[in-house]
Every structure is written in structure tokens, then in C-alpha cells.
Design a protein around this motif. Structure first.
Motif, PDB file in Angstrom:
ATOM      1  N   SER A 181      20.212  -9.289   6.124  1.00 33.01           N
ATOM      2  CA  SER A 181      19.958  -8.221   7.096  1.00 33.01           C
ATOM      3  C   SER A 181      20.442  -6.875   6.574  1.00 33.01           C
ATOM      4  N   LEU A 182      21.564  -6.870   5.871  1.00 29.86           N
ATOM      5  CA  LEU A 182      22.044  -5.631   5.263  1.00 29.86           C
ATOM      6  C   LEU A 182      21.076  -5.148   4.193  1.00 29.86           C
ATOM      7  N   PHE A 195      14.031   2.682   0.077  1.00 27.55           N
ATOM      8  CA  PHE A 195      12.759   2.498  -0.619  1.00 27.55           C
ATOM      9  C   PHE A 195      11.892   3.745  -0.476  1.00 27.55           C
ATOM     10  N   PRO A 196      11.090   4.045  -1.505  1.00 29.45           N
ATOM     11  CA  PRO A 196      10.401   5.335  -1.542  1.00 29.45           C
ATOM     12  C   PRO A 196       9.161   5.443  -0.664  1.00 29.45           C
ATOM     13  N   ASP A 197       8.424   4.364  -0.480  1.00 23.69           N
ATOM     14  CA  ASP A 197       7.159   4.501   0.247  1.00 23.69           C
ATOM     15  C   ASP A 197       7.104   3.534   1.417  1.00 23.69           C
ATOM     16  N   LEU A 198       6.090   3.734   2.243  1.00 22.34           N
ATOM     17  CA  LEU A 198       5.956   2.984   3.478  1.00 22.34           C
ATOM     18  C   LEU A 198       5.744   1.492   3.239  1.00 22.34           C
ATOM     19  N   MET A 199       4.929   1.135   2.272  1.00 23.11           N
ATOM     20  CA  MET A 199       4.621  -0.273   2.044  1.00 23.11           C
ATOM     21  C   MET A 199       5.861  -1.063   1.626  1.00 23.11           C
ATOM     22  N   SER A 200       6.669  -0.504   0.754  1.00 23.85           N
ATOM     23  CA  SER A 200       7.879  -1.213   0.350  1.00 23.85           C
ATOM     24  C   SER A 200       8.897  -1.243   1.489  1.00 23.85           C
ATOM     25  N   ARG A 201       8.927  -0.232   2.313  1.00 25.52           N
ATOM     26  CA  ARG A 201       9.814  -0.252   3.479  1.00 25.52           C
ATOM     27  C   ARG A 201       9.390  -1.315   4.481  1.00 25.52           C
ATOM     28  N   MET A 202       8.086  -1.481   4.645  1.00 26.94           N
ATOM     29  CA  MET A 202       7.610  -2.534   5.548  1.00 26.94           C
ATOM     30  C   MET A 202       8.016  -3.903   5.035  1.00 26.94           C
ATOM     31  N   HIS A 203       7.934  -4.100   3.736  1.00 21.67           N
ATOM     32  CA  HIS A 203       8.341  -5.368   3.144  1.00 21.67           C
ATOM     33  C   HIS A 203       9.825  -5.619   3.404  1.00 21.67           C
ATOM     34  N   ALA A 204      10.626  -4.584   3.226  1.00 22.90           N
ATOM     35  CA  ALA A 204      12.063  -4.718   3.454  1.00 22.90           C
ATOM     36  C   ALA A 204      12.370  -4.990   4.920  1.00 22.90           C
ATOM     37  N   ALA A 205      11.564  -4.473   5.807  1.00 23.65           N
ATOM     38  CA  ALA A 205      11.823  -4.646   7.238  1.00 23.65           C
ATOM     39  C   ALA A 205      11.445  -6.031   7.730  1.00 23.65           C
ATOM     40  N   THR A 206      10.542  -6.706   7.060  1.00 23.07           N
ATOM     41  CA  THR A 206      10.060  -7.983   7.596  1.00 23.07           C
ATOM     42  C   THR A 206      10.601  -9.194   6.850  1.00 23.07           C
ATOM     43  N   PRO A 211      13.212 -10.031   4.384  1.00 23.52           N
ATOM     44  CA  PRO A 211      14.604 -10.484   4.398  1.00 23.52           C
ATOM     45  C   PRO A 211      15.215 -10.494   5.797  1.00 23.52           C
ATOM     46  N   GLN A 212      14.706  -9.663   6.686  1.00 22.14           N
ATOM     47  CA  GLN A 212      15.275  -9.604   8.023  1.00 22.14           C
ATOM     48  C   GLN A 212      14.991 -10.882   8.797  1.00 22.14           C
ATOM     49  N   VAL A 213      13.784 -11.423   8.665  1.00 24.62           N
ATOM     50  CA  VAL A 213      13.438 -12.658   9.364  1.00 24.62           C
ATOM     51  C   VAL A 213      14.253 -13.824   8.814  1.00 24.62           C
ATOM     52  N   LEU A 214      14.422 -13.901   7.507  1.00 25.22           N
ATOM     53  CA  LEU A 214      15.233 -14.967   6.921  1.00 25.22           C
ATOM     54  C   LEU A 214      16.700 -14.800   7.297  1.00 25.22           C
ATOM     55  N   GLY A 215      17.199 -13.577   7.300  1.00 26.91           N
ATOM     56  CA  GLY A 215      18.579 -13.336   7.701  1.00 26.91           C
ATOM     57  C   GLY A 215      18.830 -13.735   9.140  1.00 26.91           C
TER      58      GLY A 215
END
Length: 134
Positions: free
Chosen positions: A27-28, A37-48, A50-54
Motif C-alpha cells: 500500500s505504501l 510516477f510521471p504519467d497518468l497510465m503508470s499512476r493508474m497502474h500504481a493505484a490498482t 499493488p493496492q489491491v494485493l496489499g
């Protein structure tokens, strides 16, 4: 816990501790990815991802530590709700970013959405009037 913990209790406590630490780190990592992260697509990946697994690991730790059967269905419903809503919301954010030109199209290896967007706009595929005629 009482000082006379059995071997099974010690193992459950150790697994719970590992799940909590790894879930918190996931989650961290998601939070740091959203900020760094620099762009929207990579931020979306980070938001979904590892957060769901955490969240799953933290809910599993809660279920193990509670040691009652009735808490598992409640935790499962919470995790399934997160599992279903996070990818759908990320998908909708990605599509709206694509349509409003907030995504970096030069970073895409294959643009499968261009023909769909042009068809919805009533244009011919290959006639890129959506991106300024380029």
C-alpha cells in the motif's frame, strides 16, 4: 494473547505479522507511485495493482488474528468489492484521459483505442482529426 501461547498460535502470529508488513509495504508503494510516477497510465497502474494485493494481505492478516469463522465472509466481501471497483475506475480514468489528450500517446506501443474513438465520433479510421490532423 496470554504468555502461554502454543506453537500454532505463534505460527499464526508470525504469518499475521508478515502479511501486515508486506500488505503495508504494498500500500505504501502504491501511494508513492501515485505521487512520483510521471504519467497518468503508470499512476493508474500504481493505484490498482499493488493496492489491491496489499489490501488482500491486510484483510487476511485480520482474519487470521481474529480466529473466528464469521469474520471471513465480511473480509471477503470487502476484498471482492475492492477487486471489482479498482480496475473499473482505472479503466474509466484511462479512457477519459485518452479522449481529453492527457495521456502520452507517444509512449503507447499499439493504439487499439484510436479506431473505436474515431468510429464513435463519426469519422473514418486513419483520418486523425482528433489529434490535430497529424
Amino acid at each position: 494473547m496470554s504468555p502461554e501461547t502454543t506453537g500454532v498460535d505463534a505460527v499464526i502470529d508470525a504469518v499475521t505479522a508478515v502479511f501486515l508488513v508486506v500488505g503495508a509495504l504494498m500500500s505504501l508503494g502504491a501511494a508513492i507511485g501515485l505521487l512520483r510516477f510521471p504519467d497518468l497510465m503508470s499512476r493508474m497502474h500504481a493505484a490498482t495493482k499493488p493496492q489491491v494485493l496489499g489490501l488482500f494481505l491486510m484483510l487476511a492478516a485480520i482474519g487470521l488474528q481474529m480466529r473466528t469463522w464469521w469474520v471471513w465472509p465480511v473480509l471477503l466481501v470487502a476484498w471482492i468489492f475492492q477487486l471489482l471497483t479498482a480496475p473499473v475506475s482505472a479503466h474509466m480514468v484511462g479512457r477519459s484521459a485518452y479522449r481529453t489528450k492527457h495521456g502520452h500517446r507517444e509512449l503507447l506501443t499499439k493504439d487499439e483505442l484510436e479506431a473505436v474513438v474515431q468510429r464513435a465520433a463519426g469519422e473514418q479510421p486513419g483520418n486523425n482529426t482528433l489529434d490535430g490532423g497529424r
